[in-house]
Scaffold this active site. Structure first.
Site, PDB file in Angstrom:
ATOM      1  N   SER A 290       0.802  -1.225   0.000  1.00 40.60           N
ATOM      2  CA  SER A 290       0.000   0.000   0.000  1.00 40.60           C
ATOM      3  C   SER A 290       0.835   1.275   0.000  1.00 40.60           C
ATOM      4  CB  SER A 290      -0.967  -0.019   1.190  1.00 40.60           C
ATOM      5  OG  SER A 290      -0.253  -0.218   2.398  1.00 40.60           O
TER       6      SER A 290
ATOM      7  N   VAL B 132       1.800   6.630   9.430  1.00 41.03           N
ATOM      8  CA  VAL B 132       0.904   5.481   9.578  1.00 41.03           C
ATOM      9  C   VAL B 132       1.630   4.148   9.392  1.00 41.03           C
ATOM     10  CG1 VAL B 132      -1.089   6.828   8.859  1.00 41.03           C
ATOM     11  CG2 VAL B 132       0.174   5.549   7.148  1.00 41.03           C
ATOM     12  N   GLU B 133       0.952   3.080   9.795  1.00 42.67           N
ATOM     13  CA  GLU B 133       1.497   1.710   9.759  1.00 42.67           C
ATOM     14  C   GLU B 133       2.850   1.635  10.466  1.00 42.67           C
ATOM     15  OE1 GLU B 133       1.438  -0.311   6.028  1.00 42.67           O
ATOM     16  OE2 GLU B 133      -0.642   0.197   5.624  1.00 42.67           O
ATOM     17  N   GLY B 134       2.961   2.310  11.583  1.00 40.78           N
ATOM     18  CA  GLY B 134       4.212   2.364  12.326  1.00 40.78           C
ATOM     19  C   GLY B 134       4.971   3.613  11.933  1.00 40.78           C
TER      20      GLY B 134
END
Length: 823
Positions: free
Chosen positions: A381, A500-502
Site C-alpha cells: 500500500s 501510519v502503519e508504524g
C-alpha cells in the site's frame, strides 16, 4: 625469515578457507598441509612443528564432536540460557509470522546471487493490464483533485459508484468470491496510477485491499463468514475499515487497552454467550463511511465460560455498522487530504461470539493474524502510493524544468536545479525497483516482514525528499493552491504516510534491524530456539551445531570484510555484465561488513543492543540499502539491461553504497566498547572510507534524462496517468514537451535576432511577425514558437480567487445567515 613465511602460510591458508567457508575438517587439513609444505621448502622445522601443534590443539578438540559438546558447548549453553532474554509471546509471534527471502542472503555475508536472478520476472497478466488500461484509466479521467480536496472534502458520488461497480475494493479477493483475484504486482500498479492523480483516491482504494477485513477473512474467516462477506466486500455493497489504533496504543499495538469480557447477554431476544466490548479507536481510515468494522481488542474470560484461560489475548471481530452501542464519530481531517478517516467508540456493547473472525476457536489469535497480514499489506500500500506520487513528480518536474525559463535559459540547465532533478530521478528509480521487489515477494507466497518495513520506511522518506525537491523546482507555482496546482496537495499529504502503519522513527530504529537480526541471521534464531527444546541431549546437539556454525560464520565474515575492503571489492565471483559486475562485488563487500558488525554488536552488547536504537537504526540502514541495491540490479536484469537506464542505475547505486558506508561508519564511531570499535574499523575500512556519493557529472546525465522524452524516462513514469485530459495538467505538459524541445533551436535564432537589435516591436506576437518577415525564422517556426509559448503560459500560470471563494462552507453559510438577519 623462514619462520615468518611458515606462519604467514598458515594464516593465508586459514584465511582462504574462512573466505570460502569450507568445513572445519577441510580447514584443518588445508592449513596443516600448507604449513607442512611451506615449512619443508623454507627449511624451518621448528616453526613448522610449533604451528602444527597449535593447529592440532585447536582443531582436534573441535573435530571430536562428543568431546566438544560436553566440554565446550554444554557450559556455553548454560551461560547462553542465563544471559539470553526470553522472547515474549508477542515477540515470538512477530518473529514467526514472516518469512525470509533474499534479505537472508544479504545478511549472510556471502550472497548467492543466483537465488535473486532466478526469481521470475514480475509481469502483469493480460487481464490485469487490461484493467489498468481500462477502468483505472477511466477512473483517473473522472478525478478532479481540487474538487475532492477543496470543494467536497470527499470523492464525488460518481467516483464512489465507479469504484464499487468496477470492484476496486475487491482486487485481492479471489474470483470465486466475486473479486478480481489480482496479483500483488497488479494491486501495486493500480495504486501507483491512482496516486499519480489523487492521494485521496489512492488511499481510499488501498485500505480495503491492505490490512482489513477482506484479507483477514480470506486467511482466517470461517466458511460462513467468507461466503457472506467476501462477495459483498468485492462489489462494494460493504465498505470496510479496520479499528486498531487508539489514543494510548499506536505503534505499540500489543498494549491496546480496548477489551471484551466474555459473558452472557441477550442477542436477538435470546440469551447467549457473547462479549461485552469497550473500545476507543481513532485514525481509522474509511470509518465514517464504513458499513462493516474490523476490531482488535483484548479478550478476557473471568468466568471461564470458554475454557480454563482467563486472559485470552488480542482477538479480532467483525462488527456491522448498525450494531447497537457502536458509535462511529465525526471525521478527522489529515492535512487537507480528505480521505474518510475518523474515530470509533463503544462502551459495554454486547455482541455474540459469532462476530469473532474465524469463530470462537480463534480467540486470542489476533496478534498473529495481524502481524501476518500487516507484513503483506505494508509491502504494497504505502510503497505503491509513494512510488506513484514520485513517478508523477518525475513527469511533472522534468517537463516543468524544461519549459520554465529564467535568464533566457530553461531552469533545468542550472546546476542547482540539476542537483534536485538528479535526486528526483535517481530516488524514483530506486523506489520503483523496491516496490516492485516487495510486490513480487508477496506473489511468490512470501510474507516479507523485513522487506515490507524497509519498503514502507524508505519509500515514504524518499517521497518526502522528492516532494521537497519538486516543490523547490516549481517555486511559486507549487505553493499557490488551486485547480492548476498539481504539486501542493501531494506535498501536504507526505507526512501522513510517514506516520501510519508504524511511525518511521520506530520503523527504522526498532523494526528493520530488530526483526532482521534474528529472522535473517542464519544462526541466531536457531540458537535461541534450541533453548526451548525439552530433551537435553537434543537441545545440546542443536545448540552445538548452531554455535559452531555461528563461530565459523563470524570468522568468515571478518576475513571476507577485510579482504574485500583491502581490494576495494575488485575480486571474487560475481554475476552481471561488464557494467554491473563491479556493483555485485561492492554488495558482496558490504554484505560481509554488515554481517560482521551485526554479529559483533549482538555478541558484545547482548540484550543492551535493543536499547541502542541509533546503532540498530544504522545497522538497519545498511541492510535496507543492500536490499534496495539488489532490487535495482534485479530490475535492470529483468528489463534487458537497457543501456539508456545506466545513468539512473549508477546514480541510485552509488547513493546506496555511500549510505551503507556512512551507516557502518556511524556504528563504528559510536560503538561503546572502543577497542572493539578499533578492530571493526580495521576489518571494515582498512584503507578508510573510500566510497563517494554520485558525481555532479552523473547527476547532470540523470537530469537530462528526465527533462526530455526517452525510453528511460518512459520506464521511469510507467503506471503514471499521463493521458492529456482536461483534468490532467501533467499529462498535457508531457504531450507538449516534444514541441518545447523542438522549439529550443528556433528560440535561439529568434533571440539572436532580438539581441542583435533587428526586432523593433514590443509585443511577443509582433516580434515573431517581424522575425518571420526578416527571414530570421520561417512561418512554421513562428507558428511553433507561438504554440509553445501559449501552452507554457498556461502551465506556469497560477490560480487566484475571490475572497469569498476561500471561506470554508460553514463560515460562508454563517455569514450569509448573518447578512440575511441584518437585512
Amino acid at each position: 625469515m623462514s619462520a615468518i613465511l611458515v606462519v604467514l602460510a598458515a594464516l593465508i591458508a586459514s584465511g582462504a578457507c574462512a573466505y570460502h567457508r569450507t568445513s572445519l575438517k577441510t580447514w584443518a587439513i588445508a592449513t596443516a598441509a600448507t604449513t607442512f609444505v611451506v615449512g619443508l621448502l623454507a627449511r624451518a622445522p621448528v616453526t613448522t612443528v610449533i604451528v602444527l601443534i597449535l593447529l592440532a590443539a585447536v582443531a582436534v578438540p573441535l573435530l571430536m564432536v562428543d568431546f566438544r559438546r560436553k566440554k565446550i558447548s554444554a557450559p556455553l549453553l548454560s551461560m547462553f540460557a542465563k544471559v539470553t532474554p526470553k522472547l515474549s509471546e508477542t515477540e515470538q509471534t512477530a518473529l514467526e509470522a514472516g518469512t525470509v527471502g533474499f534479505e537472508g542472503e544479504l545478511f549472510s555475508g556471502m550472497p548467492r546471487w543466483s537465488v535473486l536472478l532466478k526469481q521470475p520476472k514480475p509481469e502483469l497478466s493480460v487481464e490485469e493490464q487490461a484493467f489498468l488500461d481500462g477502468p483505472v484509466e477511466e477512473l483517473c479521467a473522472m478525478v478532479d483533485d481540487w474538487q475532492i480536496t477543496h470543494e467536497l472534502a470527499d470523492l464525488p458520488p460518481n467516483v464512489w459508484e465507479f469504484i464499487k461497480k468496477n470492484k476496486f475494493f475487491g482486487m485481492i479477493i479471489p474470483k470465486s468470491y466475486g473479486g478480481l483475484g489480482f496479483s500483488a504486482l497488479a494491486h501495486s500498479a493500480v495504486l501507483q496510477k491512482l496516486s499519480s492523480m489523487s492521494q485521496t483516491l489512492a488511499s481510499t482504494v488501498a485500505v480495503p485491499n491492505s490490512l482489513g477485513p477482506g484479507e483477514l477473512l480470506m486467511h482466517y474467516g470461517s466458511d460462513e463468514q467468507k461466503n457472506h462477506f467476501l462477495p459483498r466486500l468485492a462489489d462494494g455493497r460493504e465498505v470496510p475499515c479496520f479499528a486498531l489504533t487508539g489514543p494510548y496504543a499506536g505503534s505499540d499495538a500489543t498494549s491496546i487497552p480496548d477489551f471484551g469480557i466474555v459473558t452472557k447477554g441477550t442477542w436477538n431476544g435470546e440469551e447467549t454467550v457473547g462479549i461485552r466490548l469497550t473500545f476507543d479507536k481513532r485514525y481509522i481510515t474509511l470509518a465514517p463511511v464504513a458499513t462493516i468494522v474490523g476490531l482488535a481488542f483484548r479478550m478476557y474470560d473471568p468466568d471461564k465460560l470458554l475454557g480454563d484461560k482467563e486472559d485470552l489475548g488480542i482477538t479480532l471481530a467483525l462488527l456491522p455498522r448498525e450494531t447497537p452501542g457502536m458509535e462511529i464519530g465525526r471525521r478527522h481531517f489529515p492535512l487537507n487530504t480528505p480521505f474518510q478517516n475518523g474515530p470509533i467508540h463503544a462502551k459495554d456493547m454486547f455482541v455474540p461470539l459469532s462476530v469473532l473472525i474465524g469463530g470462537p476457536h480463534m480467540a486470542g489469535q489476533g496478534w498473529r493474524m495481524l502481524v501476518e497480514c500487516l507484513s503483506v499489506g505494508r509491502a504494497i500500500s504505502l510503497p505503491s502510493n509513494a512510488t506513484g506520487a514520485s513517478r508523477m513528480a518525475v513527469a511533472a518536474t522534468g517537463a516543468y524544468a524544461r519549459m520554465r525559463k529564467q535568464f533566457g535559459l530553461a531552469i533545468g540547465r542550472f546546476e542547482g536545479v540539476e542537483e534536485a532533478l538528479a535526486r528526483i530521478g535517481g530516488l524514483t528509480y530506486a523506489m520503483q525497483a523496491l516496490s516492485r521487489s516487495t510486490a513480487a515477494a508477496v506473489d511468490r507466497g512470501e510474507k516479507p516482514a523485513v522487506p515490507s518495513a524497509i519498503a514502507k520506511y524508505h519509500a515514504t522518506e524518499w517521497c518526502r525528499q522528492i516532494a521537497s525537491d519538486a516543490m523547490d523546482v516549481h517555486g511559486g507555482k507549487g505553493v499557490i493552491l488551486g485547480p492548476k496546482n498539481y504539486m501542493g496537495r501531494g506535498w501536504q499529504s507526505v507526512p501522513i504516510a510517514i506516520t501510519v502503519e508504524g511511525a518511521n522513527i520506530m520503523t527504522r530504529s526498532l523494526m528493520i534491524f530488530g526483526q532482521g537480526a534474528i529472522r535473517c541471521h542464519p544462526y541466531v534464531l536457531k540458537e535461541m530456539q534450541a533453548l526451548g527444546i525439552a530433551d537435553y541431549r537434543e537441545r545440546l546437539k542443536t545448540f552445538d551445531s548452531a554455535l559452531f556454525g555461528h563461530i565459523g560464520f563470524g570468522f568468515s565474515n571478518a576475513v571476507r570484510s577485510f579482504v574485500l575492503g583491502l581490494t576495494a571489492a575488485r575480486i571474487g565471483d560475481a554475476p552481471g555484465d561488464a557494467y554491473t559486475r563491479r556493483y555485485y562485488r561492492k554488495l558482496n563487500r558490504y554484505s560481509a561488513a554488515l554481517a560482521l558488525c551485526a554479529d559483533v554488536s549482538m555478541g558484545v552488547l547482548g540484550g543492551k543492543l535493543k536499547f541502542k536504537e541509533k546503532l540498530s537504526a544504522r545497522l538497519g540502514d545498511t541492510l535496507s540499502f543492500l536490499y534496495i541495491a539488489s532490487a535495482m540490479l534485479k530490475r535492470y536484469e529483468d528489463t534487458g539491461r537497457p543501456e539508456a537506464d545506466r545513468p539512473l542505475l549508477a546514480w541510485a547505486f552509488h547513493q546506496c553504497v555511500w549510505n551503507m558506508q556512512m551507516a557502518l561508519d556511524g556504528v563504528i564511531r559510536n560503538f561503546p566498547v572502543r577497542p572493539v570499535a578499533w578492530l571493526l574499523r580495521f576489518l571494515v575500512f582498512p584503507f578508510g572510507r573510500r566510497e563517494v556519493p554520485p558525481s555532479d557529472r552523473l547527476g547532470r546525465r540523470v537530469a537530462a534524462l528526465i527533462t526530455a522524452p526517452s525510453e528511460a524516462r518512459d520506464r521511469l513514469t510507467t503506471w503514471t496517468y499521463l493521458t492529456p485530459t482536461p483534468n490532467n495538467v501533467v499529462g498535457q505538459m508531457n504531450a507538449v514537451l516534444p514541441d518545447v524541445i523542438a522549439a529550443e533551436p528556433v528560440e535561439r535564432k529568434f533571440l539572436k535576432a532580438f539581441k542583435g537589435g533587428q526586432l523593433k516591436a514590443h509585443t511577443y506576437n509582433e516580434q515573431l511577425a517581424e522575425a518571420e518577415k526578416l527571414g530570421a525564422i520561417t512561418a512554421a517556426e513562428s507558428e511553433l514558437l507561438q504554440r509553445v509559448r501559449d501552452a507554457v503560459a498556461e502551465f506556469i500560470s497560477v490560480d487566484d480567487f475571490d475572497s469569498d471563494e476561500l471561506k470554508a462552507g460553514v463560515a460562508a453559510k454563517a455569514e450569509k445567515m448573518e447578512a440575511s438577519r441584518a437585512a
